[in-house]
Design a protein around this motif. Structure first.
Motif, mmCIF file in Angstrom:
data_model
loop_
_atom_site.group_PDB
_atom_site.id
_atom_site.type_symbol
_atom_site.label_atom_id
_atom_site.label_comp_id
_atom_site.label_asym_id
_atom_site.label_seq_id
_atom_site.Cartn_x
_atom_site.Cartn_y
_atom_site.Cartn_z
ATOM 1 N N SER A 2 0.825 -1.194 0.000
ATOM 2 C CA SER A 2 0.000 0.000 0.000
ATOM 3 C C SER A 2 0.859 1.244 0.000
ATOM 4 O O SER A 2 2.051 1.211 0.241
ATOM 5 C CB SER A 2 -0.893 -0.014 1.248
ATOM 6 O OG SER A 2 -0.104 -0.181 2.400
ATOM 7 N N GLY A 3 0.216 2.372 -0.284
ATOM 8 C CA GLY A 3 0.887 3.652 -0.118
ATOM 9 C C GLY A 3 1.443 4.236 -1.393
ATOM 10 O O GLY A 3 1.425 3.630 -2.446
ATOM 11 N N HIS A 4 1.958 5.476 -1.271
ATOM 12 C CA HIS A 4 2.429 6.205 -2.436
ATOM 13 C C HIS A 4 3.751 5.657 -2.932
ATOM 14 O O HIS A 4 4.106 5.837 -4.087
ATOM 15 C CB HIS A 4 2.604 7.675 -2.071
ATOM 16 C CG HIS A 4 3.702 7.919 -1.089
ATOM 17 N ND1 HIS A 4 3.619 7.523 0.225
ATOM 18 C CD2 HIS A 4 4.924 8.484 -1.233
ATOM 19 C CE1 HIS A 4 4.732 7.855 0.852
ATOM 20 N NE2 HIS A 4 5.543 8.423 -0.004
ATOM 21 N N SER A 5 4.525 5.038 -2.072
ATOM 22 C CA SER A 5 5.820 4.496 -2.454
ATOM 23 C C SER A 5 5.951 3.101 -1.880
ATOM 24 O O SER A 5 5.802 2.905 -0.685
ATOM 25 C CB SER A 5 6.948 5.374 -1.907
ATOM 26 O OG SER A 5 8.174 4.686 -1.941
ATOM 27 N N ASN A 205 -5.599 2.341 -8.373
ATOM 28 C CA ASN A 205 -5.644 3.788 -8.157
ATOM 29 C C ASN A 205 -5.419 4.072 -6.677
ATOM 30 O O ASN A 205 -5.720 3.228 -5.822
ATOM 31 C CB ASN A 205 -7.005 4.365 -8.584
ATOM 32 C CG ASN A 205 -7.267 4.183 -10.063
ATOM 33 O OD1 ASN A 205 -6.625 4.814 -10.881
ATOM 34 N ND2 ASN A 205 -8.217 3.307 -10.402
ATOM 35 N N LEU A 206 -4.889 5.263 -6.363
ATOM 36 C CA LEU A 206 -4.594 5.622 -4.988
ATOM 37 C C LEU A 206 -5.571 6.675 -4.458
ATOM 38 O O LEU A 206 -6.113 7.470 -5.222
ATOM 39 C CB LEU A 206 -3.170 6.165 -4.889
ATOM 40 C CG LEU A 206 -2.044 5.189 -5.282
ATOM 41 C CD1 LEU A 206 -0.694 5.886 -5.205
ATOM 42 C CD2 LEU A 206 -2.056 3.948 -4.412
ATOM 43 N N LYS A 208 -5.784 9.831 -1.952
ATOM 44 C CA LYS A 208 -4.969 10.796 -1.215
ATOM 45 C C LYS A 208 -5.582 11.091 0.152
ATOM 46 O O LYS A 208 -6.803 11.196 0.287
ATOM 47 C CB LYS A 208 -4.847 12.107 -2.011
ATOM 48 C CG LYS A 208 -4.001 11.985 -3.269
ATOM 49 C CD LYS A 208 -3.841 13.328 -3.944
ATOM 50 C CE LYS A 208 -2.968 13.228 -5.183
ATOM 51 N NZ LYS A 208 -1.571 12.838 -4.839
ATOM 52 N N ASN A 236 -4.902 1.130 -0.564
ATOM 53 C CA ASN A 236 -4.600 2.045 -1.674
ATOM 54 C C ASN A 236 -4.413 3.481 -1.202
ATOM 55 O O ASN A 236 -4.687 4.427 -1.921
ATOM 56 C CB ASN A 236 -5.693 1.977 -2.746
ATOM 57 C CG ASN A 236 -6.996 2.638 -2.328
ATOM 58 O OD1 ASN A 236 -7.264 2.805 -1.132
ATOM 59 N ND2 ASN A 236 -7.812 3.010 -3.298
ATOM 60 N N TYR A 237 -3.943 3.654 0.045
ATOM 61 C CA TYR A 237 -3.744 5.017 0.532
ATOM 62 C C TYR A 237 -2.586 5.694 -0.196
ATOM 63 O O TYR A 237 -1.638 5.061 -0.633
ATOM 64 C CB TYR A 237 -3.531 5.059 2.041
ATOM 65 C CG TYR A 237 -2.232 4.463 2.561
ATOM 66 C CD1 TYR A 237 -1.011 5.084 2.347
ATOM 67 C CD2 TYR A 237 -2.244 3.294 3.317
ATOM 68 C CE1 TYR A 237 0.167 4.563 2.847
ATOM 69 C CE2 TYR A 237 -1.070 2.760 3.819
ATOM 70 C CZ TYR A 237 0.132 3.402 3.585
ATOM 71 O OH TYR A 237 1.300 2.884 4.078
ATOM 72 N N ASP A 238 -2.679 7.012 -0.293
ATOM 73 C CA ASP A 238 -1.616 7.846 -0.868
ATOM 74 C C ASP A 238 -1.302 8.930 0.155
ATOM 75 O O ASP A 238 -2.109 9.823 0.389
ATOM 76 C CB ASP A 238 -2.082 8.458 -2.188
ATOM 77 C CG ASP A 238 -0.973 9.248 -2.878
ATOM 78 O OD1 ASP A 238 0.154 9.273 -2.347
ATOM 79 O OD2 ASP A 238 -1.239 9.827 -3.949
ATOM 80 N N SER A 240 1.599 11.744 1.319
ATOM 81 C CA SER A 240 2.784 12.456 0.843
ATOM 82 C C SER A 240 3.972 12.196 1.768
ATOM 83 O O SER A 240 3.811 11.858 2.947
ATOM 84 C CB SER A 240 2.513 13.967 0.780
ATOM 85 O OG SER A 240 2.401 14.491 2.091
#
Length: 251
Positions: A2-5, A205-206, A208, A236-238, A240
């Motif tokens: 999961s996550g943005h990276s 898809n993420l 935000k 699917n969290y995004d 920063s």
């Protein structure tokens, strides 16, 4: 995953794993036992067992523990019978969450998971409510070495890879699940520094999240990961880098 990276998420999970190694060993042992039960004890003909044993070795699980887990799965040692179940739901901010479990008591597991969702501003949903938002893929994360993204692409281009990219100074390779074992062998034969390899679910898809929702979501996921019967949590969290760093500093 999961996550943005992928790598930042792994670092967070690895830190938790290091602090709870006994729990991690227990979860890996369950996976090995079920894999051996369903597909036999030969890792050359049982991809799921092979992947589980690889994960055990990556986490420095003792060989004796691995062998006992396999024997429990094949019936050569007595042990608990585990059942696979998957729960799905929504976290703070509408984040999709999918939880894979191995349990000897479905009612207990469902109750624990429902409690985590309730305590952490989430909602446990029906089967299928979020699974369509994820693709099942193989992932390899390669650490620093005397090679480049182009080197990896050239080595693996004829073996079914889907993507090679740089994330946080590491190289992330994405593969179809049926190419996972072949690519694992090639990377090992060429002595690449593989930090992590696993078959996982990647969000299409993420979603935000602001700082408040991010805090709530991470607490929910960590609570779920702490449940003994939970093997993996996918989301699917995004979040920063700025918010993730701020949360880390506050903990």
């Amino acid at each position: 995953m999961s996550g943005h990276s992928k790598w930042s998420t792994i670092k967070r999970k690895k830190g938790a794993a290091d602090a709870k190694r006994g729990v991690i060993f227990s979860k890996i042992s369950r996976e090995i036992t079920v894999a051996a039960r369903d597909g036999g004890d030969d890792i050359n003909y049982n991809p799921r067992l092979r992947t589980a044993v690889m994960k055990a070795k990556e986490n420095n699980m003792p060989t004796n523990n691995i062998e006992r887990a396999i024997k429990r799965g094949t019936g050569n040692l007595d042990g608990v019978v585990y059942e696979e179940i998957t729960h799905e739901g929504y976290g703070p901010g509408g984040v999709a969450i999918m939880i894979h479990c191995l349990t000897d008591n479905k009612n207990r597991t469902t109750s624990e998971i429902r409690s985590q969702f309730t305590k952490n501003n989430g909602n446990l949903g029906e089967s299928g409510c979020v699974s369509y938002m994820f693709d099942r893929k193989g992932i390899f994360i390669l650490g620093s070495g005397n090679y480049t993204e182009d080197d990896i692409m050239e080595l693996l281009i004829d073996h079914g890879i889907e993507d090679v990219k740089i994330e946080d100074e590491n190289i992330v390779v994405t593969t179809p699940t049926d190419a996972f074992n072949d690519i694992s062998d090639i990377l090992k034969e060429n002595n690449y520094n593989t930090i992590l390899s696993e078959i996982t679910f990647i969000p299409k898809n993420l979603t935000k999240l602001d700082e408040k929702k991010a805090n709530q979501c991470l607490k929910l996921i960590e609570g779920l990961e702490d449940c003994e019967d939970v093997q993996n949590v996918y989301s699917n969290y995004d979040i920063s880098d700025e918010i993730m760093n701020k949360i880390s500093e506050e903990q």
